[in-house]
Design a protein around this motif. Structure first.
Motif, PDB file in Angstrom:
ATOM      1  N   GLN A 104       0.839  -1.191   0.000  1.00 29.19           N
ATOM      2  CA  GLN A 104       0.000   0.000   0.000  1.00 29.19           C
ATOM      3  C   GLN A 104       0.878   1.246   0.000  1.00 29.19           C
ATOM      4  O   GLN A 104       1.848   1.323   0.752  1.00 29.19           O
ATOM      5  CB  GLN A 104      -0.892   0.000   1.236  1.00 29.19           C
ATOM      6  N   ILE A 105       0.533   2.200  -0.843  1.00 27.87           N
ATOM      7  CA  ILE A 105       1.287   3.445  -0.909  1.00 27.87           C
ATOM      8  C   ILE A 105       0.479   4.531  -0.216  1.00 27.87           C
ATOM      9  O   ILE A 105      -0.636   4.831  -0.611  1.00 27.87           O
ATOM     10  CB  ILE A 105       1.586   3.851  -2.375  1.00 27.87           C
ATOM     11  N   ASN A 106       1.080   5.083   0.832  1.00 25.87           N
ATOM     12  CA  ASN A 106       0.450   6.165   1.573  1.00 25.87           C
ATOM     13  C   ASN A 106       1.014   7.473   1.034  1.00 25.87           C
ATOM     14  O   ASN A 106       2.226   7.708   1.082  1.00 25.87           O
ATOM     15  CB  ASN A 106       0.747   5.999   3.068  1.00 25.87           C
ATOM     16  N   ILE A 115       5.547   8.879   1.058  1.00 22.61           N
ATOM     17  CA  ILE A 115       6.232   8.438  -0.158  1.00 22.61           C
ATOM     18  C   ILE A 115       7.739   8.297   0.070  1.00 22.61           C
ATOM     19  O   ILE A 115       8.345   7.285  -0.305  1.00 22.61           O
ATOM     20  CB  ILE A 115       5.975   9.407  -1.340  1.00 22.61           C
ATOM     21  N   GLU A 116       8.344   9.283   0.697  1.00 22.20           N
ATOM     22  CA  GLU A 116       9.804   9.261   0.898  1.00 22.20           C
ATOM     23  C   GLU A 116      10.236   8.067   1.747  1.00 22.20           C
ATOM     24  O   GLU A 116      11.185   7.371   1.401  1.00 22.20           O
ATOM     25  CB  GLU A 116      10.281  10.567   1.542  1.00 22.20           C
ATOM     26  N   CYS A 167       5.654   2.936  -9.494  1.00 24.07           N
ATOM     27  CA  CYS A 167       4.640   3.907  -9.044  1.00 24.07           C
ATOM     28  C   CYS A 167       5.253   4.946  -8.116  1.00 24.07           C
ATOM     29  O   CYS A 167       4.964   6.143  -8.242  1.00 24.07           O
ATOM     30  CB  CYS A 167       3.495   3.190  -8.330  1.00 24.07           C
ATOM     31  N   LEU A 168       6.084   4.497  -7.186  1.00 29.59           N
ATOM     32  CA  LEU A 168       6.720   5.415  -6.238  1.00 29.59           C
ATOM     33  C   LEU A 168       7.601   6.432  -6.958  1.00 29.59           C
ATOM     34  O   LEU A 168       7.578   7.622  -6.636  1.00 29.59           O
ATOM     35  CB  LEU A 168       7.553   4.644  -5.216  1.00 29.59           C
ATOM     36  N   VAL A 169       8.361   5.965  -7.921  1.00 29.46           N
ATOM     37  CA  VAL A 169       9.234   6.861  -8.686  1.00 29.46           C
ATOM     38  C   VAL A 169       8.392   7.900  -9.425  1.00 29.46           C
ATOM     39  O   VAL A 169       8.705   9.091  -9.414  1.00 29.46           O
ATOM     40  CB  VAL A 169      10.131   6.044  -9.660  1.00 29.46           C
ATOM     41  N   LYS A 226       5.432  14.844  -7.614  1.00 28.28           N
ATOM     42  CA  LYS A 226       5.456  15.751  -6.458  1.00 28.28           C
ATOM     43  C   LYS A 226       6.554  16.805  -6.613  1.00 28.28           C
ATOM     44  O   LYS A 226       6.357  17.969  -6.277  1.00 28.28           O
ATOM     45  CB  LYS A 226       5.642  14.973  -5.151  1.00 28.28           C
ATOM     46  N   ARG A 227       7.716  16.372  -7.103  1.00 29.57           N
ATOM     47  CA  ARG A 227       8.812  17.331  -7.321  1.00 29.57           C
ATOM     48  C   ARG A 227       8.434  18.361  -8.383  1.00 29.57           C
ATOM     49  O   ARG A 227       8.679  19.563  -8.218  1.00 29.57           O
ATOM     50  CB  ARG A 227      10.100  16.597  -7.718  1.00 29.57           C
TER      51      ARG A 227
END
Length: 148
Positions: free
Chosen positions: A25-27, A31-32, A130-132, A138-139
């Motif tokens: 699960q991605i919260n 993310i970091e 997905c995280l990348v 976000k950046r």
């Protein structure tokens, strides 16, 4: 392999959904941290995958050897009784031997656990992608707001 991986292997099938929710699960607010921990989590489950493959391969080797031994013994038994031992008859016979049926079931179970571990690693690969992407978004968003 260490005991923790063996314990994970023993419970992985039953705990798959719980483990998936915990690690995949991605919260959005985390993310970091998720990115930072990803390599360690990946390595942990890669060890599970490796162990699963080892177990599967060992059961497969045992099944091959046991089938060969049972087939050879049956061939001798038939030939000493004056009966021709055909390969078809021997193949049918080994399919009915209870110990071999049990080992075949163990192979099916081991193969299932290996496939499940492999799918989890694939999910971790997908999560990384997905995280990348989320991190890059976000950046870019932060850059957009900081220039305005």
């Amino acid at each position: 392999m260490n005991n923790e991986i063996k314990e994970l292997y023993d419970t992985f099938t039953d705990e798959y959904l719980t483990i998936s929710k915990k690690y995949l699960q991605i919260n959005d607010s985390d993310i970091e941290a998720t990115l930072m921990n990803h390599s360690a989590i990946y390595a942990y489950f890669a060890a599970l995958l490796s162990y699963s493959k080892k177990v599967r391969d060992e059961v497969s080797i045992k099944l091959d050897k046991d089938e060969s031994d049972v087939m050879a013994a049956q061939r001798l038994k038939l030939e000493s009784a004056g009966t021709k031992a055909t390969q078809g008859a021997l193949n049918s016979y080994v399919l009915s031997v209870p110990e071999l049926v049990y080992t075949r079931q163990k192979l099916v179970d081991a193969d299932s656990k290996y496939t499940l571990a492999k799918s989890f690693i694939n999910a971790l690969d997908h999560q990384k992608d997905c995280l990348v992407q989320i991190s890059a978004n976000k950046r870019a968003e932060a850059k957009l707001f900081s220039t305005n």
